[in-house]
Design an enzyme around this catalytic site. Structure first.
Site, mmCIF file in Angstrom:
data_model
loop_
_atom_site.group_PDB
_atom_site.id
_atom_site.type_symbol
_atom_site.label_atom_id
_atom_site.label_comp_id
_atom_site.label_asym_id
_atom_site.label_seq_id
_atom_site.Cartn_x
_atom_site.Cartn_y
_atom_site.Cartn_z
ATOM 1 N N HIS A 150 57.746 36.492 9.058
ATOM 2 C CA HIS A 150 57.417 37.057 10.351
ATOM 3 C C HIS A 150 56.060 36.219 10.864
ATOM 4 O O HIS A 150 54.555 36.348 10.551
ATOM 5 C CB HIS A 150 56.598 38.606 9.799
ATOM 6 C CG HIS A 150 56.186 39.682 10.601
ATOM 7 N ND1 HIS A 150 55.813 40.796 10.616
ATOM 8 C CD2 HIS A 150 55.561 39.234 11.961
ATOM 9 C CE1 HIS A 150 56.181 41.233 11.905
ATOM 10 N NE2 HIS A 150 55.621 40.257 13.366
ATOM 11 N N ARG B 136 57.342 32.268 20.305
ATOM 12 C CA ARG B 136 56.170 32.453 21.740
ATOM 13 C C ARG B 136 57.631 31.908 23.077
ATOM 14 O O ARG B 136 57.457 31.349 24.193
ATOM 15 C CB ARG B 136 55.176 32.514 22.006
ATOM 16 C CG ARG B 136 54.179 32.963 21.561
ATOM 17 C CD ARG B 136 53.697 35.161 21.410
ATOM 18 N NE ARG B 136 53.337 35.506 21.455
ATOM 19 C CZ ARG B 136 52.921 36.771 20.904
ATOM 20 N NH1 ARG B 136 54.080 37.509 20.618
ATOM 21 N NH2 ARG B 136 51.944 36.666 20.399
ATOM 22 N N GLY C 96 47.289 41.135 18.212
ATOM 23 C CA GLY C 96 47.422 39.981 17.730
ATOM 24 C C GLY C 96 46.526 38.947 17.284
ATOM 25 O O GLY C 96 45.376 38.191 18.532
ATOM 26 N N HIS D 15 55.858 34.799 15.368
ATOM 27 C CA HIS D 15 55.234 34.661 16.719
ATOM 28 C C HIS D 15 55.376 33.443 17.342
ATOM 29 O O HIS D 15 53.908 32.767 17.741
ATOM 30 C CB HIS D 15 54.778 36.396 17.484
ATOM 31 C CG HIS D 15 55.321 37.040 16.756
ATOM 32 N ND1 HIS D 15 56.148 38.507 18.048
ATOM 33 C CD2 HIS D 15 54.849 37.819 16.450
ATOM 34 C CE1 HIS D 15 56.249 39.647 17.360
ATOM 35 N NE2 HIS D 15 55.009 39.184 16.163
ATOM 36 N N ASP E 181 51.673 37.761 10.489
ATOM 37 C CA ASP E 181 52.270 38.276 12.258
ATOM 38 C C ASP E 181 51.729 37.032 12.943
ATOM 39 O O ASP E 181 50.920 37.790 13.990
ATOM 40 C CB ASP E 181 52.005 39.499 11.991
ATOM 41 C CG ASP E 181 51.603 40.613 13.567
ATOM 42 O OD1 ASP E 181 52.889 39.795 13.827
ATOM 43 O OD2 ASP E 181 52.080 41.531 12.979
HETATM 44 ZN ZN LIG Z 1 54.743 44.479 14.400
#
Ligand SMILES: [Zn+2]
Length: 427
Positions: free
Chosen positions: A58, A62, A321, A60, A302
């Site tokens: 998990h 971007r 985040g 990000h 995350d």
């Molecule tokens: Zn989430």
């Protein structure tokens, strides 16, 4: 061109044994207590530990769309520095990967710039808008699974249809669980004692676990493989524990921050703001319990970088985040392993073995013939976390300045050293 990792403590079949590891053409060619060192490029790692490369299911990254926050290059450099040889990247991008055409720019960026393996997720719904299913079949050959991360799929019928489609394609649904109707305006921290004492609008636990409860019912109906993102509440742990006891194909992850922090640790700074929020001490303890009894399958960061300005507006106004790839192992080792809460072997299971099993990813063992995706750990290197030195473009972490006991000394992906931080005396 190959090399020899010499004299390290190697994680073999669940235990550590002193051995040399020879790497050639991307693979581990031999593992033995004493391998010939002539004509070899030798990396002496006498006091270090060799484990399978970590996987973060998990993150990000971007790109495409938000390269001012992070890029495939900077995000995978951060991952390599954190000991990861593989990550699964979330689809809240521009364009949202919701079909083969919109997935292609992300695949191109990965092929061009990734330093480690990146397995993207496709969106569950078109544009992550929750109205129509994405072209799941069109994306299936290229994705790890399907997720609308950042948003819960609100409609029961939509989630049911998504699960049926995912089941037919043999891919998991990877769910960010959040019931919009149970959110109050401006919620930015856990709706608990800290929020009340300090006057911040809260995010209820129920907004998370109600949707997990609904989805488990849909798994019962559809038989879909279902993985819950970043669980944060004790009720979520209970629900997933019971679903597993019923034999349902349900797995979950939590983040390092939910295991070592709680709302009592909050400060009114953007680096403490993430969704779901840091919950109560009882929730944190239930997550640790779940980690110990196998309810919590993976620890995923995350990793969600934002630019400095977006994180500079306190708890109320900052973006949700935090970054996590470069702090996960040192924090987890120091806070949970060194303190005797969990054994190192269990941590490695949750960082290396189970995530690969759940998502059907290659690797995960140190064995002859296996791909050389390895992480070299220094378990005796006290140092402070310095966010300004991160490879990630994101700097917001609640762990800035924390003193940790261990470090990643090297990361090897496809038989190549993609990150090194050996001390002088190690080499
Ligand atoms: Zn989430």
């Amino acid at each position: 061109m190959g090399f020899l990792l010499a004299g390290g403590s190697v994680f073999l079949n669940g235990t550590f044994k002193t051995a040399d590891v020879a790497v050639e053409d991307g693979r581990i060619v031999s593992i033995s207590p004493f391998l010939p060192r002539e004509n070899q490029s030798v990396i002496k790692i006498d006091h270090l530990f060799v484990v399978p490369g970590f996987v973060d299911v998990h993150v990000h990254l971007r790109e495409p769309g938000f390269s001012y926050k992070e890029t495939i290059a900077s995000g995978t450099a951060a991952a390599a520095a954190g000991g990861y040889t593989a990550v699964c990247s979330m689809p809240n991008l521009k364009p949202v990967p919701d079909g083969p055409e919109t997935l292609q720019p992300e695949l191109d960026a990965i092929a061009r710039a990734a330093k480690i393996h990146v397995y993207p997720y496709g969106a569950i719904t078109a544009g992550e808008q929750g109205q129509f299913l994405s072209d799941m079949a069109g994306m299936a050959p290229s994705v790890a699974g399907f997720s609308d991360d950042g948003r819960g799929v609100q409609s029961d019928d939509m989630m049911r249809a998504a699960m049926k489609a995912a089941r037919a394609l043999g891919k998991p649904i990877v769910a960010h669980c959040e019931v919009n109707e149970l959110l109050s305006p401006g919620g930015c921290v856990h709706d608990g004692t800290w929020a009340k004492a300090h006057g911040f609008p809260g995010i209820s636990s129920e907004s998370e676990w109600r949707q997990i409860e609904r989805d488990i019912g849909l798994v019962r109906e559809t038989g879909c493989q279902y993985h819950v993102c970043h669980i944060s509440t004790k009720e979520s742990v209970d629900l997933i524990r019971r679903a597993k006891a019923d034999g349902l194909p349900v797995t979950c992850e939590t983040g390092p921050h939910y295991l070592v922090l709680c709302d009592q640790d909050l400060q009114d700074e953007g680096r403490f703001k993430m969704n779901p929020p840091l919950r109560s001490a009882a929730d944190r303890d239930a997550l640790i319990e779940g980690l110990l009894d196998g309810t919590v399958d993976c620890i995923a960061t995350d990793h969600a970088p934002h630019c400095a300005e977006e994180k500079s507006r306190g708890l109320r106004q900052s973006a949700f985040g935090i970054v996590g790839l470069e702090t996960a192992f040192p924090i987890l080792y120091t806070q949970l392993v060194e303190t005797g809460v969990i054994p190192l072997e269990l941590l490695l299971d949750r960082l290396c073995t189970r995530p690969r099993r759940i998502f059907g990813l290659p690797g995960g063992t140190v064995s002859e013939g296996a791909f050389a995706d390895l992480t070299v750990l220094d378990l005796n290197r006290p140092h402070a976390i310095v966010s300004s030195a991160f490879k990630s473009m994101g700097r917001a972490t609640p762990f800035d300045g924390w003193v940790v006991a261990a470090a990643v000394a090297a990361t090897i992906c496809n038989g190549k050293l993609v990150y090194t931080d050996f001390r002088r005396e190690d080499v």
